[in-house]
Design an enzyme around this catalytic site. Structure first.
Site, PDB file in Angstrom:
ATOM      1  N   LYS A   1      47.701 -46.649   5.016  1.00  0.00           N
ATOM      2  CA  LYS A   1      47.693 -47.463   6.453  1.00  0.00           C
ATOM      3  C   LYS A   1      46.878 -48.583   6.006  1.00  0.00           C
ATOM      4  CE  LYS A   1      47.595 -46.856  11.496  1.00  0.00           C
ATOM      5  NZ  LYS A   1      48.715 -46.902  11.480  1.00  0.00           N
TER       6      LYS A   1
ATOM      7  N   LEU B   1      54.957 -44.321   6.492  1.00  0.00           N
ATOM      8  CA  LEU B   1      53.391 -43.679   6.925  1.00  0.00           C
ATOM      9  C   LEU B   1      53.518 -42.447   7.425  1.00  0.00           C
ATOM     10  CD1 LEU B   1      50.446 -45.069   7.607  1.00  0.00           C
ATOM     11  CD2 LEU B   1      51.480 -45.368   9.943  1.00  0.00           C
TER      12      LEU B   1
ATOM     13  N   TYR C   1      42.975 -49.502   8.471  1.00  0.00           N
ATOM     14  CA  TYR C   1      43.172 -49.256   9.843  1.00  0.00           C
ATOM     15  C   TYR C   1      43.612 -47.974  10.359  1.00  0.00           C
ATOM     16  CZ  TYR C   1      47.723 -50.306  11.007  1.00  0.00           C
ATOM     17  OH  TYR C   1      48.885 -50.398  11.312  1.00  0.00           O
TER      18      TYR C   1
ATOM     19  N   GLU D   1      61.341 -47.060   8.652  1.00  0.00           N
ATOM     20  CA  GLU D   1      60.883 -46.692  10.082  1.00  0.00           C
ATOM     21  C   GLU D   1      60.782 -47.761  10.839  1.00  0.00           C
ATOM     22  OE1 GLU D   1      56.981 -45.033   8.749  1.00  0.00           O
ATOM     23  OE2 GLU D   1      56.656 -46.845   7.252  1.00  0.00           O
TER      24      GLU D   1
END
Length: 304
Positions: A149, A207, A33, A182
């Site tokens: 992702k 990411l 996505y 993160e």
């Protein structure tokens, strides 16, 4: 006000939009996505988002459902049909529909493409940035390829829910070595006691955030020392400043971590300077001529 979604070549009201029960996104999280921000009808850092989408698809051997120009046109039409100019757009591509089996189906099905869009409130973001948010720490339970992702987000969901239950705005995930990777839906930054901007080096467990890249570009322009080095929970708690960054959170200050105040418990000067420069970057999209709906574009059939 229309509230339309796009599903595999068709625009439909949200309550009527659906995927097959055997779509591999629903059964295996076998898809990827993107979330794109549009300001005044213009995609912010659009090329970077599409490049990352292509990398994610390639990593999972999922073919693109259409070319980039056609995809951009479909995204544009979804905004037009929803009468949106400043909005966030969610795009998801799965491997497609096939009888349930773990291995890739043969022959390969056509990939599934869905999109939704919703109004983006810039003023609400600015209010959040002015106050800052609380963050909690939580174990990093995600899979080992966070650079893709993927729609496989259960670890992120649990981190975000843990934060919500404690009244925090974000969860910072901590790996087995006690180092912060993160946020559940954002990149994690600190300004350490030496005044360096600290950010974990990109690897399979991180990411490659588009806003992260924008922040690092701003920091370089401002002659802020950047240290690509992971930081521990204790280092984060003793930092001068901290902030998160993402497409929809922009650059948002972190004022506490696990109920311990960061710095003076309010947005710090370096963070505020980065926020200001990031809004300058965003303003460039607002300043472009508005992209208004036109009869000819509305009349065109959606790309298949």
């Amino acid at each position: 006000m229309p509230h339309l979604a796009y599903v595999n070549g068709h625009y439909a009201p949200h309550q009527m939009a659906s995927l097959s029960i055997e779509d591999r996104a629903t059964q295996f999280s076998d898809g990827v996505y993107e979330v794109c921000l549009y300001l005044n009808g213009h995609g912010v850092d659009f090329t970077a988002h599409m490049d990352r989408l292509d990398r994610s698809l390639a990593a999972l051997s999922i073919p693109a459902p259409m070319g980039r120009r056609a995809l951009a046109l479909v995204m544009d039409r979804l905004l037009i049909r929803n009468r949106l100019r400043t909005a966030s757009l969610y795009l998801q591509i799965s491997r497609g529909v096939a009888p349930r089996d773990h291995a890739f189906p043969k022959p390969a099905p056509a990939p599934s493409l869905i999109m939704t869009a919703k109004r983006f409130d810039c003023d609400a973001l600015k209010r959040q940035q002015a106050k800052g948010i609380a963050v909690i720490s939580t174990p990093d339970l995600r899979w080992k390829r966070c650079d893709i992702k993927s729609v496989s987000l259960l670890g992120n969901v649990l981190a975000k829910q843990a934060a919500r239950q404690k009244g925090a705005g974000e969860g910072w995930m901590v790996d087995a070595d006690g180092l912060i990777t993160e946020g559940a839906s954002s990149s994690a930054f600190i300004i350490d006691q030496a005044g360096c901007l600290r950010i974990r080096t990109l690897a399979a467990d991180i990411l490659p955030s588009i806003t992260r890249r924008a922040v690092l570009d701003i920091a370089a322009q401002q002659k802020i020392t950047i240290d690509h080095r992971a930081f521990s929970l204790d280092e984060a708690k003793s930092a001068k400043e901290a902030f998160i960054a993402s497409t929809t959170a922009g650059v948002t200050p972190v004022i506490s971590l696990d109920d311990q105040m960061i710095g003076h418990g309010q947005p710090g000067p370096i963070t505020k300077a980065i926020i200001s420069r990031h809004w300058d970057h965003m303003q460039a999209f607002f300043d472009q001529p508005a992209r208004a709906p036109s009869a000819s574009r509305m009349a065109q059939r959606p790309a298949r």
